[in-house]
Design an enzyme around this catalytic site. Structure first.
Site, mmCIF file in Angstrom:
data_model
loop_
_atom_site.group_PDB
_atom_site.id
_atom_site.type_symbol
_atom_site.label_atom_id
_atom_site.label_comp_id
_atom_site.label_asym_id
_atom_site.label_seq_id
_atom_site.Cartn_x
_atom_site.Cartn_y
_atom_site.Cartn_z
ATOM 1 N N ALA A 114 0.799 -1.226 0.000
ATOM 2 C CA ALA A 114 0.000 0.000 0.000
ATOM 3 C C ALA A 114 0.830 1.274 0.000
ATOM 4 C CB ALA A 114 -0.939 -0.012 1.199
ATOM 5 N N ASN A 180 2.184 -4.017 7.577
ATOM 6 C CA ASN A 180 2.976 -4.491 6.439
ATOM 7 C C ASN A 180 3.670 -3.338 5.723
ATOM 8 O OD1 ASN A 180 2.611 -7.362 6.485
ATOM 9 N ND2 ASN A 180 0.517 -7.066 5.771
ATOM 10 N N HIS A 210 -0.651 7.019 4.585
ATOM 11 C CA HIS A 210 0.699 6.528 4.840
ATOM 12 C C HIS A 210 1.699 7.628 4.497
ATOM 13 C CE1 HIS A 210 -1.117 2.528 4.995
ATOM 14 N NE2 HIS A 210 -1.697 2.809 3.845
#
Length: 257
Positions: A114, A180, A210
């Site tokens: 991601a 992750n 993120h």
């Protein structure tokens, strides 16, 4: 290329459909016993039961799937693609993966998942990286089922609150379903123990955000992405699924990044 896939959830379904559209239909899937579907693709419960000739196994089912099936596949000479990068924070598992890959002459390919900017981080570490920080920000309900529930009242949170601050290794081990991305950043830069992670529950966030910050002899970078989820599962990143397909298709090209 003959491909098998672990899992039948939202990411696995996305990957399977898009590979088929690209002329790479999945030849078999590995699922838990009793979870076999009625479609035409063979469903098995172990690597040993896969059809002969499989040379790529895609892990779309989480850390335990990598541990259970990924290592077995590597030992038998089958390359593995995974987004379960956080599993490698377990040093013993990482050793098992390396040993299995060397024994079988296979490779574990890490999909970017991601996040982006990993190529820049890998280039920057050739020089000298001074610091790398990953910040993961989600709406409070995005942390349900994680250790955040024991640290903050997610249901009544009124302002952005940091519920984890520490190394990427600790984050990956404590938040196996949520970190992750932190692991991918760590493995692309300063490693699990020297990459800093902050995880935030933010009632004002409308998406999973993120952020990567890095500084070193190359200069500095800040990378931010606001990720959407897959329609079939609000907890599954659309970009993570896309990154698996992109990894496989890129590796088949005669000219590659």
């Amino acid at each position: 290329m003959s491909i098998a896939l672990i899992g039948s959830g939202a990411i696995a379904s996305y990957v399977r459909a898009h590979l088929a559209s690209a002329g790479l239909p999945v030849a078999a899937i590995i699922v838990r016993p009793g979870k076999e579907s009625n479609d035409e693709t063979p469903a098995v419960s172990s690597v040993a039961d896969l059809p002969k000739g499989i040379d790529m196994l895609i892990d779309c089912a989480g850390h335990e799937a990598l541990r259970t099936h990924g290592i077995e596949a590597l030992r038998t000479g089958i390359d593995v693609v995974t987004v379960s990068i956080g599993a490698l924070a377990d040093a013993a598992l990482e050793t098992e993966v390396v040993n299995a890959a060397q024994y079988g002459g296979a490779v574990l390919h890490l999909a970017s998942g991601a996040i982006g900017a990993l190529d820049a981080l890998r280039a920057a570490r050739i020089g000298e990286l001074h610091e790398v920080t990953y910040v993961g920000r989600k709406p409070p309900m995005g942390w349900v089922g994680s250790p955040a529930e024991d640290k903050v009242d997610l249901a009544s949170l009124q302002k952005a609150t940091i519920h984890f601050s520490g190394s990427a290794r600790k984050a990956s081990l404590a938040y196996p379903k949520n970190a992750n991305v932190a692991a991918a950043v760590a493995l692309s830069s300063l490693g699990f123990d020297n990459t800093t992670v902050e995880l935030i529950a933010d009632p004002d966030a409308s998406a999973n955000i993120h952020e990567v910050r890095a500084a070193g002899s190359f200069g500095s970078l800040t990378f931010t992405i606001s990720g959407k989820s897959l329609p079939d599962n609000p907890k599954s990143s659309a970009l993570a699924a896309m990154s698996v397909v992109a990894k496989i298709l890129e590796d088949r090209k005669p000219i590659r990044f």
